[in-house]
Design a protein around this motif. Structure first.
Motif, PDB file in Angstrom:
ATOM      1  N   ARG A  36      36.533  23.869   5.296  1.00 44.22           N
ATOM      2  CA  ARG A  36      36.548  24.973   6.255  1.00 44.22           C
ATOM      3  C   ARG A  36      36.218  24.399   7.624  1.00 44.22           C
ATOM      4  NH1 ARG A  36      32.538  28.149   6.094  1.00 44.22           N
ATOM      5  NH2 ARG A  36      31.176  26.765   4.876  1.00 44.22           N
ATOM      6  N   THR A  37      36.753  24.990   8.658  1.00 52.23           N
ATOM      7  CA  THR A  37      36.507  24.468   9.993  1.00 52.23           C
ATOM      8  C   THR A  37      36.072  25.575  10.946  1.00 52.23           C
ATOM      9  OG1 THR A  37      38.814  24.767  10.701  1.00 52.23           O
ATOM     10  CG2 THR A  37      38.220  22.641   9.699  1.00 52.23           C
ATOM     11  N   ALA A  38      35.479  25.153  12.053  1.00 53.27           N
ATOM     12  CA  ALA A  38      35.126  26.070  13.124  1.00 53.27           C
ATOM     13  C   ALA A  38      35.458  25.386  14.448  1.00 53.27           C
ATOM     14  CB  ALA A  38      33.643  26.427  13.080  1.00 53.27           C
ATOM     15  N   GLN A 268      38.310  21.158  16.271  1.00 53.70           N
ATOM     16  CA  GLN A 268      37.933  21.804  15.023  1.00 53.70           C
ATOM     17  C   GLN A 268      36.982  20.891  14.255  1.00 53.70           C
ATOM     18  OE1 GLN A 268      38.904  24.928  13.936  1.00 53.70           O
ATOM     19  NE2 GLN A 268      39.960  25.213  15.895  1.00 53.70           N
ATOM     20  N   LEU A 285      43.085  22.509   4.707  1.00 54.47           N
ATOM     21  CA  LEU A 285      42.274  23.505   5.387  1.00 54.47           C
ATOM     22  C   LEU A 285      42.144  24.763   4.559  1.00 54.47           C
ATOM     23  CD1 LEU A 285      43.538  23.203   9.072  1.00 54.47           C
ATOM     24  CD2 LEU A 285      41.635  22.031   7.960  1.00 54.47           C
ATOM     25  N   ASN A 287      40.788  28.081   5.762  1.00 56.55           N
ATOM     26  CA  ASN A 287      40.256  28.994   6.787  1.00 56.55           C
ATOM     27  C   ASN A 287      40.883  30.382   6.658  1.00 56.55           C
ATOM     28  OD1 ASN A 287      38.639  27.050   7.774  1.00 56.55           O
ATOM     29  ND2 ASN A 287      39.837  26.613   9.606  1.00 56.55           N
TER      30      ASN A 287
END
Length: 287
Positions: A36-38, A268, A285, A287
């Motif tokens: 997961r990324t932010a 990211q 990914l 997300n």
């Protein structure tokens, strides 16, 4: 017949190759790490010390007398003016109010002997309930971040009040708790707003603002990792490939942390990276 056997063998080999490739591809897909990324964003960030304190009167007068009480006309809740006689004894001893306030304790009765001194308690207490402050007991870690004049947000029954750290004791004191002796440093918060609806003696939530910055680069704390030398780093994800990046951090809250160097807005970062995530590894990914 020989031609048919040859064709059958080719088909069989093709089938075996297809099954093998499918198994290999499946294994490769199973080995792909999902992350997961932010996004690295610019935002304001404020670091606070979160604690609680006790609402107290700014002034308290404890009257300690002895002997036979001659005159007592006050009861708890009565207001007095500075200089008013509040208690007198048969031997002529009298006590006056040191300030305008409210009677908060009465432990004597008229025409009866005052024995409170022997019990270690005051005969009568006057408090200034129009001027309140908050008494704090800071832990060692909190005390290292708190300074006089830092702004404070206090919350009582869902109502917020502004305040400021006005005093910090010069030395810590030891207090007995359920787990043994612990050291605490006393401090005081003064209100900057009206305190009419507050009641002395109750607990109040205290958020001390120890640092803040506008338009800082921030990421979620869960993206942060540390190497064997306790140096911080993150994994940025670009075109589904992980890249390990060393960073310098700044202000931190429970959820976010400031990035002083190493990242730029829009990148990211991987959240809660697993131990299998490595530099240059292709990821999927989620997300």
């Amino acid at each position: 017949m020989r031609g048919k056997k040859w064709i059958g063998s080719i088909l069989f080999l093709a089938f075996v190759g297809f099954v093998g490739y499918s198994i290999y591809s499946s294994q490769q897909e199973d080995d792909t790490i999902t992350v997961r990324t932010a996004e690295v964003v610019e935002a304001d960030i404020t670091e606070t010390v979160v604690t609680s304190g006790i609402i107290e009167p700014s002034e308290t007068q404890e009257i300690m007398g002895q002997g036979l009480v001659n005159e007592l006309t006050l009861a708890v809740g009565d207001t007095v003016k500075e200089g008013d006689t509040v208690l007198s004894y048969m031997d002529g001893t009298t006590f006056e109010a040191n300030f305008d306030g409210t009677v908060t304790q009465v432990n004597v009765s008229e025409d009866e002997a005052d024995t409170n001194a022997q019990q270690g308690r005051p005969s009568l207490v006057i408090s200034n309930l129009n001027d309140l402050h908050v008494a704090l007991q800071l832990s060692r870690s909190d005390a290292s971040e708190v300074d006089v004049n830092q702004p404070v947000i206090l919350t009582y029954n869902d109502t917020a009040y502004d305040g400021i750290v006005s005093e910090i004791d010069p030395v810590a004191t030891q207090q007995q708790t359920q787990t043994g002796l612990t050291s605490r440093l006393g401090a005081e918060v003064t209100f900057d707003t009206d305190t009419t609806d507050l009641i002395a003696g109750f607990e109040i939530d205290v958020d001390i603002i120890v640092d803040s910055k506008d338009n800082a680069l921030i990421i979620p704390v869960e993206a942060l990792s540390y190497d064997e030398n306790n140096e911080p780093f993150v994994f940025i994800i670009d075109d589904n490939v992980a890249e390990r990046v060393a960073i310098e951090t700044g202000i931190q809250t429970d959820a976010d942390i400031e990035i002083v160097s190493g990242l730029s807005a829009g990148s990211q970062v991987a959240l809660s990276p697993s131990a299998d995530l490595e530099d240059g590894l292709e990821v999927e990914l989620d997300n």
